[in-house]
Scaffold this motif. Structure first.
Motif, PDB file in Angstrom:
ATOM      1  N   LYS A  57       0.850  -1.175   0.000  1.00  0.00           N
ATOM      2  CA  LYS A  57       0.000   0.000   0.000  1.00  0.00           C
ATOM      3  C   LYS A  57       0.892   1.234   0.000  1.00  0.00           C
ATOM      4  O   LYS A  57       1.494   1.567   1.006  1.00  0.00           O
ATOM      5  CB  LYS A  57      -0.905  -0.013   1.227  1.00  0.00           C
ATOM      6  CG  LYS A  57      -2.084   0.876   1.118  1.00  0.00           C
ATOM      7  CD  LYS A  57      -3.039   0.599   2.244  1.00  0.00           C
ATOM      8  CE  LYS A  57      -4.344   1.285   1.967  1.00  0.00           C
ATOM      9  NZ  LYS A  57      -5.294   1.058   3.029  1.00  0.00           N
ATOM     10  N   ASP A  77       2.389   4.896   0.280  1.00  0.00           N
ATOM     11  CA  ASP A  77       2.081   6.102   1.045  1.00  0.00           C
ATOM     12  C   ASP A  77       1.878   7.221   0.040  1.00  0.00           C
ATOM     13  O   ASP A  77       2.669   7.416  -0.869  1.00  0.00           O
ATOM     14  CB  ASP A  77       3.245   6.417   1.982  1.00  0.00           C
ATOM     15  CG  ASP A  77       2.948   7.600   2.877  1.00  0.00           C
ATOM     16  OD1 ASP A  77       2.297   8.563   2.410  1.00  0.00           O
ATOM     17  OD2 ASP A  77       3.363   7.569   4.039  1.00  0.00           O
ATOM     18  N   LEU A  78       0.816   7.977   0.212  1.00  0.00           N
ATOM     19  CA  LEU A  78       0.475   9.041  -0.715  1.00  0.00           C
ATOM     20  C   LEU A  78       1.630  10.025  -0.880  1.00  0.00           C
ATOM     21  O   LEU A  78       1.916  10.478  -1.976  1.00  0.00           O
ATOM     22  CB  LEU A  78      -0.776   9.769  -0.219  1.00  0.00           C
ATOM     23  CG  LEU A  78      -1.384  10.817  -1.124  1.00  0.00           C
ATOM     24  CD1 LEU A  78      -1.784  10.201  -2.458  1.00  0.00           C
ATOM     25  CD2 LEU A  78      -2.584  11.441  -0.465  1.00  0.00           C
ATOM     26  N   ASP A 130      -9.476  14.091  -1.578  1.00  0.00           N
ATOM     27  CA  ASP A 130      -8.472  13.181  -1.025  1.00  0.00           C
ATOM     28  C   ASP A 130      -8.994  11.739  -1.068  1.00  0.00           C
ATOM     29  O   ASP A 130      -8.258  10.818  -1.417  1.00  0.00           O
ATOM     30  CB  ASP A 130      -8.137  13.588   0.408  1.00  0.00           C
ATOM     31  CG  ASP A 130      -7.082  12.706   1.039  1.00  0.00           C
ATOM     32  OD1 ASP A 130      -5.970  12.612   0.476  1.00  0.00           O
ATOM     33  OD2 ASP A 130      -7.360  12.111   2.094  1.00  0.00           O
ATOM     34  N   CYS A 131     -10.263  11.552  -0.749  1.00  0.00           N
ATOM     35  CA  CYS A 131     -10.893  10.223  -0.817  1.00  0.00           C
ATOM     36  C   CYS A 131     -10.831   9.687  -2.241  1.00  0.00           C
ATOM     37  O   CYS A 131     -10.482   8.526  -2.469  1.00  0.00           O
ATOM     38  CB  CYS A 131     -12.336  10.322  -0.331  1.00  0.00           C
ATOM     39  SG  CYS A 131     -13.288   8.801  -0.482  1.00  0.00           S
ATOM     40  N   ARG A 177      -7.283   8.620  -3.123  1.00  0.00           N
ATOM     41  CA  ARG A 177      -6.927   7.336  -2.499  1.00  0.00           C
ATOM     42  C   ARG A 177      -7.576   6.159  -3.225  1.00  0.00           C
ATOM     43  O   ARG A 177      -6.967   5.094  -3.353  1.00  0.00           O
ATOM     44  CB  ARG A 177      -7.279   7.351  -1.027  1.00  0.00           C
ATOM     45  CG  ARG A 177      -6.382   8.304  -0.257  1.00  0.00           C
ATOM     46  CD  ARG A 177      -6.675   8.344   1.223  1.00  0.00           C
ATOM     47  NE  ARG A 177      -5.868   9.365   1.866  1.00  0.00           N
ATOM     48  CZ  ARG A 177      -4.581   9.242   2.158  1.00  0.00           C
ATOM     49  NH1 ARG A 177      -3.948   8.136   1.879  1.00  0.00           N
ATOM     50  NH2 ARG A 177      -3.926  10.220   2.746  1.00  0.00           N
ATOM     51  N   LEU A 229      -5.533   5.478  -6.259  1.00  0.00           N
ATOM     52  CA  LEU A 229      -4.227   4.897  -5.952  1.00  0.00           C
ATOM     53  C   LEU A 229      -4.299   3.414  -5.585  1.00  0.00           C
ATOM     54  O   LEU A 229      -3.263   2.766  -5.474  1.00  0.00           O
ATOM     55  CB  LEU A 229      -3.560   5.667  -4.807  1.00  0.00           C
ATOM     56  CG  LEU A 229      -2.920   6.981  -5.216  1.00  0.00           C
ATOM     57  CD1 LEU A 229      -2.552   7.798  -3.990  1.00  0.00           C
ATOM     58  CD2 LEU A 229      -1.706   6.744  -6.092  1.00  0.00           C
ATOM     59  N   GLN A 230      -5.507   2.881  -5.405  1.00  0.00           N
ATOM     60  CA  GLN A 230      -5.630   1.452  -5.109  1.00  0.00           C
ATOM     61  C   GLN A 230      -5.060   0.647  -6.268  1.00  0.00           C
ATOM     62  O   GLN A 230      -5.113   1.085  -7.425  1.00  0.00           O
ATOM     63  CB  GLN A 230      -7.099   1.055  -4.928  1.00  0.00           C
ATOM     64  CG  GLN A 230      -7.755   1.676  -3.735  1.00  0.00           C
ATOM     65  CD  GLN A 230      -9.192   1.228  -3.641  1.00  0.00           C
ATOM     66  OE1 GLN A 230      -9.510   0.480  -2.749  1.00  0.00           O
ATOM     67  NE2 GLN A 230     -10.020   1.687  -4.549  1.00  0.00           N
TER      68      GLN A 230
END
Length: 89
Positions: A8, A10-11, A28-29, A32, A35-36
């Motif tokens: 996973k 890190d942003l 932001d949601c 994310r 980015l999955q």
């Protein structure tokens, strides 16, 4: 030199030269979700944010304007959008 892949990302490690959205915001949601590893389809993004389809698409355009490289692919009959963490470093 390439970093070893983590399960996973890190942003902050993945995206360094772009303007990040405010933490805990809907943008932001959305980021994310993108980015999955498997990315996200429109329905998933709508459910997570509570936005209409046109708002989700406009927000992805806004993320592109901030410097994020968002790609898409077809998964059967569903379009999936994603940010490839491996290429972003």
């Amino acid at each position: 030199m390439a970093k070893a892949a983590t399960t996973k990302p890190d942003l902050n490690d993945v995206i360094k030269d772009v303007r990040a959205p405010k933490p805990q915001s809907k943008l932001d949601c959305l980021l994310r979700l993108l980015l999955q590893h498997d990315g996200a389809c429109l329905d998933e993004m709508m459910e997570a944010t509570g936005w209409q389809p046109h708002t989700v698409r406009a927000s992805m355009t806004a993320l592109r304007g901030r410097g994020y490289d968002i790609d898409k692919r077809m998964g059967g009959n569903v379009t999936v959008w994603f940010i490839d963490a491996g290429e972003a470093q």
